[in-house]
Scaffold this motif. Structure first.
Motif, PDB file in Angstrom:
ATOM      1  N   LYS A 124      75.186 -13.638 -40.938  1.00 24.63           N
ATOM      2  CA  LYS A 124      74.538 -12.742 -41.905  1.00 24.63           C
ATOM      3  C   LYS A 124      73.117 -12.418 -41.458  1.00 24.63           C
ATOM      4  O   LYS A 124      72.678 -11.264 -41.526  1.00 24.63           O
ATOM      5  N   GLY A 125      72.392 -13.436 -41.001  1.00 22.08           N
ATOM      6  CA  GLY A 125      71.013 -13.234 -40.540  1.00 22.08           C
ATOM      7  C   GLY A 125      70.936 -12.218 -39.423  1.00 22.08           C
ATOM      8  O   GLY A 125      70.078 -11.323 -39.432  1.00 22.08           O
ATOM      9  N   LEU A 126      71.855 -12.316 -38.454  1.00 23.04           N
ATOM     10  CA  LEU A 126      71.882 -11.356 -37.340  1.00 23.04           C
ATOM     11  C   LEU A 126      72.151  -9.941 -37.844  1.00 23.04           C
ATOM     12  O   LEU A 126      71.574  -8.970 -37.358  1.00 23.04           O
ATOM     13  N   GLY A 133      65.054  -4.496 -32.776  1.00 23.76           N
ATOM     14  CA  GLY A 133      64.116  -5.342 -32.022  1.00 23.76           C
ATOM     15  C   GLY A 133      63.811  -6.650 -32.720  1.00 23.76           C
ATOM     16  O   GLY A 133      62.874  -7.359 -32.359  1.00 23.76           O
ATOM     17  N   GLY A 134      64.613  -6.992 -33.733  1.00 26.97           N
ATOM     18  CA  GLY A 134      64.302  -8.160 -34.571  1.00 26.97           C
ATOM     19  C   GLY A 134      64.573  -9.490 -33.897  1.00 26.97           C
ATOM     20  O   GLY A 134      65.305  -9.575 -32.908  1.00 26.97           O
ATOM     21  N   ARG A 135      63.964 -10.553 -34.454  1.00 27.51           N
ATOM     22  CA  ARG A 135      64.122 -11.912 -33.909  1.00 27.51           C
ATOM     23  C   ARG A 135      64.574 -12.858 -35.018  1.00 27.51           C
ATOM     24  O   ARG A 135      64.031 -12.820 -36.126  1.00 27.51           O
ATOM     25  N   LEU A 136      65.550 -13.713 -34.708  1.00 23.17           N
ATOM     26  CA  LEU A 136      66.028 -14.708 -35.674  1.00 23.17           C
ATOM     27  C   LEU A 136      65.652 -16.102 -35.177  1.00 23.17           C
ATOM     28  O   LEU A 136      65.807 -16.405 -33.998  1.00 23.17           O
ATOM     29  N   GLY A 137      65.136 -16.934 -36.056  1.00 22.13           N
ATOM     30  CA  GLY A 137      64.809 -18.320 -35.713  1.00 22.13           C
ATOM     31  C   GLY A 137      65.292 -19.254 -36.812  1.00 22.13           C
ATOM     32  O   GLY A 137      64.748 -19.232 -37.917  1.00 22.13           O
ATOM     33  N   PHE A 138      66.344 -20.023 -36.555  1.00 19.78           N
ATOM     34  CA  PHE A 138      66.900 -20.986 -37.514  1.00 19.78           C
ATOM     35  C   PHE A 138      66.874 -22.383 -36.897  1.00 19.78           C
ATOM     36  O   PHE A 138      67.003 -22.523 -35.681  1.00 19.78           O
ATOM     37  N   ILE A 139      66.768 -23.389 -37.735  1.00 23.45           N
ATOM     38  CA  ILE A 139      67.042 -24.761 -37.283  1.00 23.45           C
ATOM     39  C   ILE A 139      68.458 -25.089 -37.779  1.00 23.45           C
ATOM     40  O   ILE A 139      68.762 -24.914 -38.967  1.00 23.45           O
ATOM     41  N   LEU A 140      69.323 -25.537 -36.830  1.00 26.45           N
ATOM     42  CA  LEU A 140      70.740 -25.739 -37.142  1.00 26.45           C
ATOM     43  C   LEU A 140      71.252 -27.041 -36.524  1.00 26.45           C
ATOM     44  O   LEU A 140      70.714 -27.502 -35.514  1.00 26.45           O
TER      45      LEU A 140
END
Length: 645
Positions: free
Chosen positions: A602-604, A610-617
């Motif tokens: 969903k985040g993607l 040009g967006g950036r995703l940063g999750f801790i998983l």
């Protein structure tokens, strides 16, 4: 053993030659700081007066004596920092004070440092130098020696300079000697971290308020009960923190201990706060242009005097060990993250009981994201998007946490943006940006209230399925806006701009299930779902709620720590959602998936090009069968920039 530098010998000589005048009541704290304490710490390698001209965020030492309320200082005299992170406080006193025996100065210092979760701090008047282990819960009747791990007089400085420098020299702190010394004393009997203590405190308030509200308001629904309890706690914490920061009159809540009708008198403070702040926290009357409906419930309720007075009493000296002026957003966030893991239920007889949420029970508790992880993710998403850009260019950035919880990632992103803007304006030439920055006491550059509000409303967005989490995120962000403010700056804002001090975050932080849109009801008959089920599912339409952002292509950054819940557990209380995720999301198509994989997909999908995703998983999806569809999705989309394991 390191030799003491010549300036220390000179300071000692100077002090001894004029000892009577220095120990005179007329010789003040300000003088001892300039003449003795500053040069003492300069000899330890600290840039006490910022001679290097570092930007605000990177100064070695912050002189935090700016907050004075009714003549009392509401912050420690010095905060020593490495890379902008506090390491220890120093509280200065006049040389006439007897630091070895007087209990007040030690208790004051320990309250500051304990509230800021700092392991060690220093109390000195140059004549004496005392180091305290500040992990011990401060109590009013503690002796001056409680928690003291080192005590020296000025006559010991030369002989024991090596010992002092090995812990408190800037180089020693950089090399980890300070942390090693602090770590060696960890876990002593009587230590109780401020977040554990404050969590126990507000959990006690929740129970007392829930039981009393359920008893005195027999028609109150379980949802309204949860709302009323949370709002009451949030409002009291907000007003108390504003007092200690010098924004609200000192002791205004304390005054409610005198007399009766405490809740009615609290309403008066709420209404004053509504006029001053404009935040949803105190929104009681319909107003044009507001994102959310006013609270028409809580002011009609009954709460007994005793319950409120017991809470208020625990917020003030001598019963309170807390110094709210230094209680950081990360500490408050940690406390609230745990607090939100429980919910109030009503029994058949309308009695309130507090229980773990089912998802928390399954997960084995609530796990808070450490600040260094938040900082790393923010730096590598928001930081990368800001590089080399002007505030005007950054104003278009849209940053989202789709499972914001108590708001730790959004606070991290907002803090980064505040620091970036302030440093940019200072470097570009302060005189050009008088609407954006001003010089506060101690010479530090600060963003104006207007500018802080503008950045928050422009750049920060969040969603959470839990309405209480949404309110906590808003509270944390609003308290961040008020950092560095005073009654004077808030008053100016009201006068100059005819604007209340805080923004309404109703259009930025919203309640809903990030993973379920209106298409959920295409396969479900709404009439078959009862009200509680619809409330639990809580569909969220991104194209309606964030219409302009989605029409422009989506968010620039998606950050956070999504929930980790295996599907077997989720099925027990959310069976309809489980099936919907399987049908709707590629990442949920195989095996007993974990909900976090759906959040990644969903985040993607919410990012712009040009967006950036940063999750801790958890790393399990790299090799588990259920992770295969997500691995494929990431590989095909060439989404992966970096994995930090």
């Amino acid at each position: 053993m390191a030799d003491s530098p010549p300036q220390i010998t000179d300071l000692i000589k100077k002090f001894e030659q004029n000892i009577d005048s220095y120990r005179n009541q007329a010789y003040g704290e300000a003088e001892v700081r300039v003449e003795f304490i500053n040069p003492f710490f300069e000899a330890l390698g600290w840039d006490v007066t910022n001679k290097a001209g570092y930007a605000e965020a990177y100064k070695d030492v912050i002189h935090e004596d700016a907050i004075k309320v009714g003549g009392t200082t509401k912050a420690p005299d010095y905060s020593f920092r490495i890379g902008g992170t506090r390491k220890f406080f120093l509280e200065a006193k006049k040389p006439v004070a007897n630091l070895k025996e007087e209990t007040g100065p030690a208790y004051q210092l320990r309250r500051y440092a304990w509230s800021a979760k700092l392991p060690l701090s220093i109390l000195t008047n140059f004549a004496e130098f005392a180091v305290y282990d500040c992990r011990l819960l401060p109590k009013e009747n503690d002796k001056a020696s409680t928690g003291r791990v080192l005590y020296l007089t000025y006559k010991d400085y030369v002989a024991r300079w090596g010992e002092i420098a090995a812990i408190f020299a800037k180089q020693a702190v950089l090399q980890g000697s300070f942390d090693k010394f602090a770590e060696a004393g960890k876990g002593k009997k009587g230590t109780s971290p401020v977040d554990d203590q404050f969590l126990a405190e507000i959990e006690g308030w929740r129970e007392a308020l829930a039981k009393n509200l359920a008893l005195r308001n027999p028609k109150l629904s379980v949802r309204d009960l949860n709302f009323a309890v949370q709002r009451t706690i949030d409002r009291i914490i907000f007003l108390r923190m504003c007092e200690d920061r010098g924004i609200e009159p000192d002791g205004q809540l304390l005054a409610l201990l005198n007399g009766e009708n405490t809740y009615k008198r609290l309403h008066y403070l709420y209404n004053l706060a509504d006029d001053k702040y404009n935040s949803g926290l105190f929104h009681f009357k319909p107003e044009k242009g507001r994102a959310e409906a006013p609270d028409e419930l809580t002011l009609k309720l009954k709460i007994d005097d005793k319950v409120l007075k017991d809470i208020i009493r625990r917020l003030y000296y001598p019963e309170s060990p807390y110094e709210f002026s230094v209680l950081g957003a990360d500490i408050l966030g940690n406390v609230y993250e745990q607090f939100l893991g429980k919910v109030i239920r009503l029994t058949a007889g309308h009695h309130a009981v507090v229980e773990d949420k089912p998802e928390v029970k399954k997960a084995g508790g609530v796990y808070y994201t450490p600040a260094y992880i938040v900082d790393y993710i923010v730096k590598n998403t928001v930081g990368k998007l800001c590089e080399g850009k002007t505030p005007k260019q950054i104003s278009g950035l849209r940053i989202l946490d789709p499972a914001c919880g108590s708001g730790s990632f959004l606070i991290g992103a907002y803090t980064y943006l505040l620091n970036y803007h302030r440093d940019w304006y200072v470097n570009d030439g302060q005189q050009k940006h008088t609407k954006e920055i001003y010089q506060g006491s101690g010479g530090q550059w600060l963003l104006t209230t207007q500018e802080k509000k503008r950045i928050l409303l422009n750049n920060i967005y969040g969603v959470d399925i839990d309405s209480q989490a949404v309110e906590v995120t808003k509270l944390s962000l609003l308290l961040k806006v008020l950092e560095g403010e005073s009654g004077e700056t808030i008053g100016k804002s009201l006068k100059l701009f005819r604007e209340r001090a805080l923004p309404d975050l109703g259009n930025n932080i919203k309640c809903g299930n990030s993973l379920i849109g209106p298409d959920f009801y295409a396969n479900q008959q709404m009439s078959l779902l009862d009200e509680e089920e619809r409330y639990r599912i809580n569909i969220f339409d991104w194209n309606v709620e964030f219409r302009e952002i989605m029409m422009a292509g989506g968010f620039d950054a998606v950050i956070g720590n999504p929930p980790y819940v295996r599907i077997q557990g989720l099925r027990e209380w959310a069976p309809l959602e489980v099936e919907h995720y399987k049908e709707r999301y590629q990442s949920a198509s195989k095996g007993n998936y974990d909900i976090y994989v759906v959040f990644v997909e969903k985040g993607l999908s919410l990012l712009n090009k040009g967006g950036r995703l940063g999750f801790i998983l958890p790393h399990k999806f790299f090799n588990a069968q259920y992770g295969e569809p997500l691995r494929e999705l990431i590989a095909k989309g060439k989404h992966l920039a970096e994995v930090v394991h």
